[in-house]
Design an enzyme around this catalytic site. Structure first.
Site, short mmCIF file in Angstrom:
data_model
loop_
_atom_site.label_atom_id
_atom_site.label_comp_id
_atom_site.label_asym_id
_atom_site.label_seq_id
_atom_site.Cartn_x
_atom_site.Cartn_y
_atom_site.Cartn_z
N HIS A 166 46.64 45.94 18.58
CA HIS A 166 46.58 46.30 17.17
C HIS A 166 45.28 47.06 16.95
O HIS A 166 44.29 46.82 17.63
CB HIS A 166 46.61 45.03 16.33
CG HIS A 166 46.73 45.22 14.86
ND1 HIS A 166 45.67 45.63 14.08
CD2 HIS A 166 47.78 45.05 14.00
CE1 HIS A 166 46.06 45.70 12.81
NE2 HIS A 166 47.33 45.36 12.74
N ASP B 123 42.86 38.32 20.41
CA ASP B 123 43.47 38.50 19.11
C ASP B 123 44.70 37.59 19.04
O ASP B 123 45.72 37.87 19.67
CB ASP B 123 43.86 39.98 18.93
CG ASP B 123 44.69 40.23 17.67
OD1 ASP B 123 44.96 39.28 16.92
OD2 ASP B 123 45.08 41.40 17.46
N GLN C 134 49.13 36.95 16.14
CA GLN C 134 50.57 36.78 16.28
C GLN C 134 50.96 35.56 17.09
O GLN C 134 52.15 35.31 17.31
CB GLN C 134 51.18 38.03 16.90
CG GLN C 134 51.03 39.30 16.08
CD GLN C 134 51.78 39.25 14.77
OE1 GLN C 134 52.73 38.49 14.61
NE2 GLN C 134 51.36 40.06 13.80
N LYS D 77 49.38 34.93 7.97
CA LYS D 77 50.54 35.04 8.86
C LYS D 77 51.09 33.67 9.24
O LYS D 77 52.10 33.59 9.96
CB LYS D 77 50.17 35.83 10.11
CG LYS D 77 49.78 37.28 9.85
CD LYS D 77 49.46 38.00 11.15
CE LYS D 77 48.87 39.37 10.90
NZ LYS D 77 49.84 40.33 10.33
N CYS E 201 50.23 49.67 12.98
CA CYS E 201 48.80 49.67 13.35
C CYS E 201 48.63 49.60 14.87
O CYS E 201 47.77 48.87 15.38
CB CYS E 201 48.07 48.51 12.68
SG CYS E 201 47.99 48.64 10.89
#
Length: 407
Positions: A122, A199, A202, A225, A362
């Site tokens: 991302h 990261d 997700q 999220k 993104c």
């Protein structure tokens, strides 16, 4: 599917119609919806608790501080960190990664050094490292992907060298649903003295995370999220690393001593939380964690994967539809419908009450790697059902018919 259908009833926003159709929300990878327990936790905080934290000795100040620091402890437990000092509240994943890049990256990356990333990243886990590389005259290196968009250990080994100072990688791709081998990559990074930055935007909403087992140096994720509020996220960092890093914002609360010419700063986490923190957001995030854990992250993950498998099986029966990414994935499906632009696909689906994401997500370098300017993405969460997947597939068939012959 392993999750009680009554859970859906805890999300009031889902009980509505869009364009005279029952809402089918398939965009949770962008931002999930919020259950009543989270909404009520934030509402109760503002109604009965709100005050600034840490500074006051009055009752409301103590209550607010207890709620805020209690949320930090809940996050620590959620990702199995060893110390509460390793949990920093930020505005989100983007801010968290920027803190690491601006502080740790600028200090440890020097001219001629290397920063290793992947084509899956991302922009939030790419652009900060581009900036570090540019300012420090370092080299940004990309890990090659397999034909179906996976990261292999062999490909990582090919890019890591004794000049590598940072390896930054998504735990899960927001486009392809690829699950990366973070633990093994961290071992490779540490073997050459590099830091591992993850990261987890997700992954944290969908699966159990153990930062000690992963042995990552930094990990970032966002509340919005994972059934929590917008505007708050988490940066995990190993305690010794955080306390050796320079703050990136300056002001109240993060200071220890302030003189006329010089100041000293508190240890982590407070040195990275300048000003009034996101107190209500922390309360909402803590309530979201409790909600997810009551259902069980393992149940959520299994439910989403089953929906993704079912969706892909149905979508592959539509001529001209291309699905991107590996077979083994989390609960999302990214696709294109022939030569119809992804925005047009999303627009026609919205007319039928089905909400999907469309664009470059993104992740423009990954789009170019895929050979696509944009894609559509359906992402599933604990409140989605097989019937909603059927609605998506029906909508896609109608979309194809519309662009082939018109209504």
């Amino acid at each position: 599917m392993g999750i009680d259908a009554s859970i859906r009833n805890q999300f009031p926003i889902l009980d509505q119609q869009v364009n005279d159709r029952k809402l089918v929300y398939l965009d949770s990878a962008a931002s999930s919806q919020k259950p009543l327990v989270v909404i009520e936790a934030i509402d109760n905080y503002y109604k009965t608790v709100h005050s600034n934290v840490h500074r006051g000795v009055h009752t409301l100040g103590t209550r607010a501080t207890d709620a805020y620091e209690g949320a930090r402890e809940n996050v620590r437990r959620f990702i199995k960190a060893q110390h509460h000092e390793e949990i920093i509240f930020t505005r989100g994943t983007t801010t968290a990664i920027n803190i690491v890049a601006s502080s740790y990256g600028m200090e440890h990356v020097q001219e001629g050094d290397e920063i290793v990333v992947t084509y899956l990243e991302h922009h939030a886990n790419l652009i900060p490292w581009q900036q570090v590389a540019k300012k420090k005259k370092a080299k940004l290196k990309y890990v090659d992907l397999t034909a179906d968009g996976r990261v292999t250990i062999e490909a990582v080994k090919a890019q890591i060298s004794d000049r590598t100072k940072v390896v930054a990688m998504a735990h899960v791709s927001n486009v392809l649903g690829t699950i990366n081998p973070i633990k093994e990559v961290a071992q490779l990074a540490h073997a050459v003295g590099a830091a591992m930055v993850v990261d987890a935007a997700q992954s944290a909403p969908h699966q159990k995370i153990d930062v000690v087992d992963l042995d990552c140096d930094f990990l970032a994720f966002s509340a919005h999220k994972m059934c929590g509020p917008t505007g708050i996220g988490v940066l995990y960092g190993k305690k010794a690393l955080l306390n050796a890093m320079e703050p990136v914002e300056f002001g109240g609360e993060m200071i220890d001593y302030v003189g006329l010419e010089e100041s000293t700063f508190k240890p982590s986490p407070y040195r990275f939380e300048a000003g009034t923190p996101i107190i209500a957001g922390a309360v909402g995030l803590s309530a979201a964690i409790d909600f997810l854990e009551e259902i069980g992250l393992e149940n959520i993950e299994a439910h989403e994967r089953e929906l993704a498998r079912y969706a892909m099986a149905q979508m592959r029966e539509i001529d001209g539809l291309t699905i991107y990414g590996p077979e083994e994935r989390v609960g999302l499906v990214t696709f294109n419908l022939g030569d119809v632009h992804a925005h047009d696909v999303a627009t026609v689906l919205d007319m039928q009450g089905v909400a999907v994401r469309a664009g470059h997500h993104c992740a423009q370098p990954l789009m170019r790697w895929l050979g696509a300017s944009s894609t559509a993405r359906a992402s599933f969460y604990l409140y989605n059902t097989q019937e909603e997947v059927d609605a998506l597939v029906t909508g896609l068939r109608q979309t194809k018919e519309y662009f082939s012959h018109g209504f």
